[in-house]
Design an enzyme around this catalytic site. Structure first.
Site, PDB file in Angstrom:
ATOM      1  N   ASP A  98      16.906  -6.747   5.233  1.00  0.00           N
ATOM      2  CA  ASP A  98      15.652  -7.471   5.087  1.00  0.00           C
ATOM      3  C   ASP A  98      15.766  -8.911   5.563  1.00  0.00           C
ATOM      4  OD1 ASP A  98      12.963  -7.571   4.370  1.00  0.00           O
ATOM      5  OD2 ASP A  98      13.325  -6.584   2.452  1.00  0.00           O
ATOM      6  N   TRP A 110       5.115   1.386   0.503  1.00  0.00           N
ATOM      7  CA  TRP A 110       4.088   0.703  -0.269  1.00  0.00           C
ATOM      8  C   TRP A 110       4.683   0.127  -1.545  1.00  0.00           C
ATOM      9  CZ3 TRP A 110       0.616   5.420   0.748  1.00  0.00           C
ATOM     10  CH2 TRP A 110      -0.267   5.137   1.791  1.00  0.00           C
ATOM     11  N   ASN A 146      -8.705  -0.821   4.903  1.00  0.00           N
ATOM     12  CA  ASN A 146      -7.708  -1.856   4.628  1.00  0.00           C
ATOM     13  C   ASN A 146      -6.640  -1.787   5.703  1.00  0.00           C
ATOM     14  OD1 ASN A 146      -4.792  -2.340   3.183  1.00  0.00           O
ATOM     15  ND2 ASN A 146      -6.318  -3.835   2.546  1.00  0.00           N
ATOM     16  N   GLU A 186      -9.834  -6.917   7.000  1.00  0.00           N
ATOM     17  CA  GLU A 186      -8.917  -7.607   7.909  1.00  0.00           C
ATOM     18  C   GLU A 186      -9.408  -7.590   9.348  1.00  0.00           C
ATOM     19  OE1 GLU A 186      -6.616  -6.594   4.284  1.00  0.00           O
ATOM     20  OE2 GLU A 186      -7.916  -5.418   5.607  1.00  0.00           O
ATOM     21  N   TYR A 195       3.458  -2.374   6.418  1.00  0.00           N
ATOM     22  CA  TYR A 195       4.506  -1.792   5.581  1.00  0.00           C
ATOM     23  C   TYR A 195       5.494  -1.081   6.493  1.00  0.00           C
ATOM     24  CZ  TYR A 195       0.145  -2.036   2.926  1.00  0.00           C
ATOM     25  OH  TYR A 195      -1.055  -2.440   2.404  1.00  0.00           O
ATOM     26  N   ARG A 196       6.757  -1.347   6.331  1.00  0.00           N
ATOM     27  CA  ARG A 196       7.749  -0.749   7.227  1.00  0.00           C
ATOM     28  C   ARG A 196       7.741   0.778   7.108  1.00  0.00           C
ATOM     29  NH1 ARG A 196      12.250  -2.775   3.180  1.00  0.00           N
ATOM     30  NH2 ARG A 196      12.946  -0.797   2.270  1.00  0.00           N
TER      31      ARG A 196
END
Length: 308
Positions: free
Chosen positions: A279, A184, A166, A230, A170-171
């Site tokens: 953000d 996550w 996968n 992906e 994610y930062r």
């Protein structure tokens, strides 16, 4: 014609006059993002900072910060084409089990040509180093951020039950030279795979690619069902197979033309405070406890570009 890698995309942006190159020294602590904030709000070009304080690597930012550059990066005339491509891709992947018959089915012929291609020698492994994140020009974006953040990582994990990989985005908040947070969310595929490793009592291998061609970066964020790979989708977008290579320290395969790869693991019994982070909503996301990513090796090109 698919972009070979990030630097191929940079070259084409420059030819199209969609890139500004900055030669003077800039700081990765707040200064790069302050400049980029002003440029992006004026619908300005992608920016390549070539002289970053305390780092040997240039920084590319705002590369996909306009519809024009997104279309150009994904090689489409309009973003609606991407939605149609996703629908087509999900339709044809229902027939993956019939791959021996694919060549006789016109609609599936494209799928047969875009499965990832494994290679043994890769640009992303030209240099292999001990983990030291302080060498990378990782940005601190906003004054109240908890620290420096890797904000465009392709986080690659492998399901321990199915062995399917996968790719998500994610930062990663940097804690020190070889650990980061792993942000996550509960609904993300990476978190679901993490919980499987927890039940099995196994250490979770993780690899992070930084700096790929635009289609591969987009594939990590695309709204795909969890059973869809992906990297296959990246090849579908590119109309050309994505070359991948096995990591040095684990069995995960990463894009062979990535600029950097961070190889390591997530300790299943360890969490650390992550955040705040300024953000895209215009507000700081709050602190919370998240898993920790331990980096064992950094592999890279000889002359990589850090993208953020």
């Amino acid at each position: 014609m698919a972009y070979k890698d990030l630097q191929d995309f940079i070259k084409h942006l420059k030819e199209k006059k969609l890139l500004d190159e900055i030669e003077i020294e800039v700081d990765s602590d707040l200064e790069i993002t302050e400049i980029t904030d002003r440029v992006s709000k004026k619908n300005g070009n992608a920016l390549l900072f070539k002289n970053v304080k305390n780092s040997d690597y240039p920084v590319l930012i705002n590369s996909l910060g306009s519809y024009e550059r997104i279309n150009y990066g994904l090689e489409v005339e309009d973003l609606d084409e991407i939605a149609e491509t996703i629908m087509d891709f999900m339709d044809v992947t229902n027939y993956i089990t019939l791959m021996n018959k694919v060549k006789s089915i016109p609609k599936l012929a494209r799928l047969a040509r875009v499965f990832p291609k494994k290679v043994k020698n890769a640009p992303c492994q030209e240099i292999i180093e001990e983990a030291d994140l302080s060498t990378l020009p990782i940005l601190k974006c906003w004054p109240k951020d908890g620290g420096r953040y890797i904000t465009l990582p392709l986080v690659i994990t492998k399901d321990p039950e199915t062995n399917q990989q996968n790719v998500g985005m994610y930062r990663l908040q940097v804690y020190d030279k070889n650990t980061t947070g792993m942000h996550w969310h509960l609904h993300k595929d990476g978190k679901e795979i993490y919980e499987k490793y927890r039940k099995l009592g196994m250490k979770m291998p993780v690899s992070v690619a930084i700096g790929c061609d635009p289609a591969t970066i987009y594939a990590a964020t695309a709204p795909l069902p969890k059973m869809i790979d992906e990297m296959i989708f990246a090849g579908f977008l590119r109309k050309s197979p994505l070359e991948i290579v096995k990591c040095i320290t684990n069995d995960i395969y990463v894009p062979a033309n990535a600029e950097f790869v961070l190889e390591g693991y997530v300790d299943l019994d360890e969490k650390r405070l992550e955040g705040p982070f300024g953000d895209h909503t215009g507000y700081y996301s709050l602190e919370d406890m998240y898993p920790v990513f331990h980096i064992e090796k950094i592999t890279r090109k000889k002359n990589p570009v850090y993208v953020t």
